[in-house]
Design an enzyme around this catalytic site. Sequence first.
Site, PDB file in Angstrom:
ATOM      1  N   SER A  31       0.574  -1.159  -0.115  1.00 46.73           N
ATOM      2  CA  SER A  31      -0.006  -0.013   0.069  1.00 46.73           C
ATOM      3  C   SER A  31       0.905   1.383  -0.085  1.00 46.73           C
ATOM      4  O   SER A  31       0.375   2.412   0.045  1.00 46.73           O
ATOM      5  CB  SER A  31      -0.923   0.133   1.165  1.00 46.73           C
ATOM      6  OG  SER A  31      -1.872  -0.907   0.970  1.00 46.73           O
ATOM      7  N   LYS A  59      -0.031   3.889  -2.679  1.00 47.12           N
ATOM      8  CA  LYS A  59      -1.205   4.686  -2.516  1.00 47.12           C
ATOM      9  C   LYS A  59      -0.645   6.148  -2.609  1.00 47.12           C
ATOM     10  O   LYS A  59      -1.362   7.169  -2.692  1.00 47.12           O
ATOM     11  CB  LYS A  59      -2.159   4.587  -1.217  1.00 47.12           C
ATOM     12  CG  LYS A  59      -2.821   3.006  -1.749  1.00 47.12           C
ATOM     13  CD  LYS A  59      -3.775   2.864  -0.458  1.00 47.12           C
ATOM     14  CE  LYS A  59      -4.639   1.773  -0.687  1.00 47.12           C
ATOM     15  NZ  LYS A  59      -3.933   0.268  -0.400  1.00 47.12           N
ATOM     16  N   SER A  92      -5.982   3.381   4.539  1.00 50.61           N
ATOM     17  CA  SER A  92      -5.365   2.457   3.325  1.00 50.61           C
ATOM     18  C   SER A  92      -6.580   1.580   2.539  1.00 50.61           C
ATOM     19  O   SER A  92      -6.292   0.445   2.224  1.00 50.61           O
ATOM     20  CB  SER A  92      -4.045   1.559   3.941  1.00 50.61           C
ATOM     21  OG  SER A  92      -3.216   1.168   2.806  1.00 50.61           O
TER      22      SER A  92
END
Length: 328
Positions: free
Chosen positions: A106, A109, A163
Amino acid sequence: MNFTNRKRIISLIGGMATAACCLTGCGSLSYDMAYHVDYDVSSFNVVTRQETRTALPFAANLCVAAGNVPSDTVDMSHAEAAGLFGLDERQVLYAQNIHERLHPASLTKVMTALVALKYGQLNQTLTASDVVNITEPGAVLCGLATGDTMTLDQALRILLVYSSNDVAMLIAENVGGSVERFVEMMNEEAARLGATNTHFMNPHGLTESEHYTTVYDLYLIFNEAVKNDTFNEIIHMSSYQTVFYDRDGREKAFDRQNSNQYLRGERQAPANVTVIGGKTGTTNAAGYCLMLLSRDENGRPYISIVLRAEGVEELYGEMTDLLDEIHK
């Protein structure tokens, strides 16, 4: 020999003599090379110049390291790669395998947010399509359904604080026009930043074989993202509460803590180091990952990154060791 031929020979000899003077110099005359770093008309100076009138290289304001930068006090034996970058000094304080291609989970992101902030409007309304229906086991979701709506500002906060993978797809489709085009935009931005060992396949970081980056490339991406005030505000939040709407206009509540244990108060940074914020990431392929922006007691900023730690305890233990290197 007639007069015409003699005239041609004399002309030829004169031309050769002139050429010889130009090449070797005649008498006391000398000729400097016109290609010089300090000349106003020079390829060195066609690009933007610093006060010293020399060319400004691409990495002039960046930390640069070709290989490992070790430390006797950092134990990184339970992680694959890590780096500590002093932004003011433009210095790599620690580096382990910072150019090795790894799954970022993640931490992806951060690039999703960077592209969305660059090309989207915070007050624009995003509408969910079927692309938000992620079925991968264990994927973090905020419960979006087809037809749900929220603003980009809300979506970015859910993306970076919690997230949420379905929100990453929501952002990508609405800002890029399609998820595929948005991912192209992510890769274009990576290339612009010099992150040449990075290739994204999706906006959330769930595992795909050709989705990879490096510690150093993540530093380049994060370093760009933290120039944005909205991004900095969001990553500093310990939690986020909001309300968005389903397709019939009914409210859907969201209330989650930040996945970053430093911000939740569950982990303590070393003395005189303040964690401003960052991004967590975990998948089976990526292991446990963490990227932070921190400041020392004088306000100087640092980026620290740990990739592919073996577990959550190892991740935060080794990150704390890394942050402790700031004062060594």
